[in-house]
Scaffold this active site. Structure first.
Site, PDB file in Angstrom:
ATOM      1  N   TRP A 105       4.176   1.316   2.766  1.00 26.42           N
ATOM      2  CA  TRP A 105       3.041   1.702   1.917  1.00 26.42           C
ATOM      3  C   TRP A 105       1.815   0.861   2.239  1.00 26.42           C
ATOM      4  O   TRP A 105       0.692   1.372   2.289  1.00 26.42           O
ATOM      5  CB  TRP A 105       3.417   1.623   0.444  1.00 26.42           C
ATOM      6  CG  TRP A 105       4.530   2.570   0.116  1.00 26.42           C
ATOM      7  CD1 TRP A 105       5.790   2.241  -0.307  1.00 26.42           C
ATOM      8  CD2 TRP A 105       4.515   4.005   0.238  1.00 26.42           C
ATOM      9  NE1 TRP A 105       6.551   3.385  -0.465  1.00 26.42           N
ATOM     10  CE2 TRP A 105       5.792   4.477  -0.143  1.00 26.42           C
ATOM     11  CE3 TRP A 105       3.547   4.938   0.618  1.00 26.42           C
ATOM     12  CZ2 TRP A 105       6.115   5.837  -0.139  1.00 26.42           C
ATOM     13  CZ3 TRP A 105       3.883   6.289   0.622  1.00 26.42           C
ATOM     14  CH2 TRP A 105       5.149   6.718   0.245  1.00 26.42           C
ATOM     15  N   ASP A 175      -1.220  -3.054  -4.944  1.00 28.94           N
ATOM     16  CA  ASP A 175      -0.479  -1.838  -5.265  1.00 28.94           C
ATOM     17  C   ASP A 175       0.758  -2.265  -6.053  1.00 28.94           C
ATOM     18  O   ASP A 175       1.610  -2.987  -5.543  1.00 28.94           O
ATOM     19  CB  ASP A 175      -0.079  -1.136  -3.947  1.00 28.94           C
ATOM     20  CG  ASP A 175       0.774   0.114  -4.177  1.00 28.94           C
ATOM     21  OD1 ASP A 175       1.128   0.409  -5.336  1.00 28.94           O
ATOM     22  OD2 ASP A 175       1.097   0.780  -3.168  1.00 28.94           O
ATOM     23  N   LYS A 199       7.170   5.854 -11.533  1.00 28.29           N
ATOM     24  CA  LYS A 199       8.341   4.965 -11.487  1.00 28.29           C
ATOM     25  C   LYS A 199       8.536   4.326 -12.870  1.00 28.29           C
ATOM     26  O   LYS A 199       9.404   4.735 -13.618  1.00 28.29           O
ATOM     27  CB  LYS A 199       8.193   3.943 -10.382  1.00 28.29           C
ATOM     28  CG  LYS A 199       8.105   4.658  -9.009  1.00 28.29           C
ATOM     29  CD  LYS A 199       7.537   3.770  -7.961  1.00 28.29           C
ATOM     30  CE  LYS A 199       6.969   4.518  -6.775  1.00 28.29           C
ATOM     31  NZ  LYS A 199       7.903   5.355  -6.031  1.00 28.29           N
TER      32      LYS A 199
HETATM   33  C1  LIG Z   1       4.561   0.945  -3.580  1.00 30.78           C
HETATM   34  C2  LIG Z   1       4.124   2.374  -3.372  1.00 30.78           C
HETATM   35  N1  LIG Z   1       2.838   2.644  -3.109  1.00 30.78           N
HETATM   36  C3  LIG Z   1       2.405   3.881  -2.895  1.00 30.78           C
HETATM   37  C4  LIG Z   1       3.274   4.954  -2.947  1.00 30.78           C
HETATM   38  C5  LIG Z   1       2.753   6.330  -2.695  1.00 30.78           C
HETATM   39  O1  LIG Z   1       2.651   6.955  -3.908  1.00 30.78           O
HETATM   40  P1  LIG Z   1       2.336   8.517  -4.058  1.00 30.78           P
HETATM   41  O2  LIG Z   1       3.531   9.259  -3.608  1.00 30.78           O
HETATM   42  O3  LIG Z   1       2.085   8.620  -5.557  1.00 30.78           O
HETATM   43  O4  LIG Z   1       1.127   8.824  -3.282  1.00 30.78           O
HETATM   44  C6  LIG Z   1       4.619   4.738  -3.246  1.00 30.78           C
HETATM   45  C7  LIG Z   1       5.552   5.873  -3.344  1.00 30.78           C
HETATM   46  O5  LIG Z   1       6.713   5.746  -3.581  1.00 30.78           O
HETATM   47  C8  LIG Z   1       5.050   3.410  -3.460  1.00 30.78           C
HETATM   48  O6  LIG Z   1       6.335   3.142  -3.714  1.00 30.78           O
END
Ligand SMILES: Cc1ncc(COP(=O)(O)O)c(C=O)c1O
Length: 363
Positions: A105, A175, A199
């Site tokens: 991510w 994040d 989550k």
């Molecule tokens: C830590 C983290 N950041 C970003 C994301 C991406 O999120 P999204 O699917 O809502 O775009 C995720 C998805 O699981 C994640 O675990």
């Protein structure tokens, strides 16, 4: 497991939500508090939804102890859209940003930011499949970087920063999609916190951005209107139609968490759940944890047997017993038990019992 009964759901996201919250939502699904309609059906400009979103924000502020000089926004677009919003809004002076890459991510976030400016990867653990969190100090960052970016909890690899990097005066953007509200954090250490809801917060569709006021209002001139934090901050997340239903459910989760005793109480429960599972993995002859112990996530517990066929058998047999979504991320395989806030302690106990039985039968 009896067919049709609720399972213990270890999905990494969207994930288990508190049953009490879902039962309340179900009870008022077609007629919210006697108003004669569902939250899904009502105008976001009406009095009822206005109270829902304001209460949700107030309760999130209470839970996280968010100071008044931070704006709280409920947006759409998921964590991924934040990967674009962050550089478009926070590359304000020198168009430079420093990223710590501790998983897929953060890597995706850095790749997106590169479209808008000069991105330096100041540290990465990719060479060891992101099995640890690099240690960085203030000297590692460029003094003229506009911000430093981290992903505090790495959902796929099962690591979490055991420390908050000291960035001096450079705003730290984090994040927290997979660990928001799981343990107490000091919001003032961050310039901005971003998190997809699906989550620990609620259903997919809402994304939370908590941004220090002085960082708002300096977006790139070409920044699309929806991606400018100022637009959302100035309009109380109501510039356009917000993800109303997801915000309402998130608000119910916030109330539930406050009733439970707030984040401190949840943190204790989360630490207990994670410790049980990691202690068992460490004592077992069959299972191995995949990351450095000091960097282990409280939320995503990643482990393997060392034999991919046995891992598959584990996942299939666990599902038959009502322990579902234990497969690791498609990019790394193995097993991953996501034990978010709403995973009851009995779920972790049931998983450990199953793991013991499986170990006895397969060693
Ligand atoms: C830590 C983290 N950041 C970003 C994301 C991406 O999120 P999204 O699917 O809502 O775009 C995720 C998805 O699981 C994640 O675990």
């Amino acid at each position: 497991m009896v067919k049709g009964e609720r399972v213990f759901n270890f999905s990494a996201g969207p994930s288990v939500l508190p049953l009490e919250v879902m039962e309340k939502v179900a009870a008022e699904l077609t007629n919210y508090e006697g108003c004669g309609m569902s939250v899904m059906e009502m105008s976001h400009r009406g009095k009822i939804f206005d109270k829902i979103i304001k209460d949700a924000e107030a309760n999130l502020r209470k839970l996280m102890n968010i100071p008044d000089n931070y704006k709280v926004m409920f947006l759409q677009g998921g964590g991924t859209m934040q990967f674009s919003m962050v550089p478009l809004n926070f590359m304000q002076n020198n168009r430079k940003a420093d990223y710590i890459v501790t998983g897929s991510w953060a890597k995706k976030a850095a790749k997106e930011a590169k479209k808008y400016g000069d991105v330096k990867i100041v540290a990465s653990s990719e060479e060891s499949t992101f099995s640890y969190i690099p240690k960085v100090t203030r000297e590692d960052f460029r003094s003229d970087a506009d911000y430093v970016y981290i992903c505090l909890n790495n959902t796929i690899y099962g690591t979490k920063f055991p420390y908050i990097p000291d960035t001096g005066d450079i705003p730290l953007i984090a994040d927290m999609s997979s660990n928001i509200l799981s343990e107490e954090i000091d919001v003032t250490k961050f310039g901005a916190i971003i998190a997809g809801a699906q989550k620990n917060v609620g259903p997919a569709g809402a994304t939370i951005a908590i941004v220090r006021e002085d960082l708002i209002g300096h977006a790139h001139p070409m920044c699309p209107v929806y991606l400018d934090y100022k637009i959302h901050a100035d309009n109380g997340s109501m510039y356009n139609t917000p993800p109303c239903f997801a915000i309402y459910v998130a608000g119910e989760v916030f109330k539930y968490l406050l009733d439970m005793g707030g984040v401190k109480a949840i943190e204790e429960k989360n630490k207990r759940k994670a410790a049980k599972l990691y202690d068992y993995i460490d004592s077992s002859r069959l299972y191995k944890g995949c990351v450095e112990k000091e960097d282990r996530s409280l939320m995503n517990v990643v482990f393997v047997t060392g034999n991919p066929d046995l891992d598959k058998k584990f996942i299939a047999e666990a599902a038959e017993e009502g322990l579902v979504s234990l497969a690791g991320h498609r990019s790394i395989g193995g097993m991953r038990a996501s034990i978010y806030n709403a995973m009851p302690e009995e779920g972790v106990d049931a998983l450990i019992s199953f793991m013991k039985k499986f170990e006895e039968n397969n060693i």
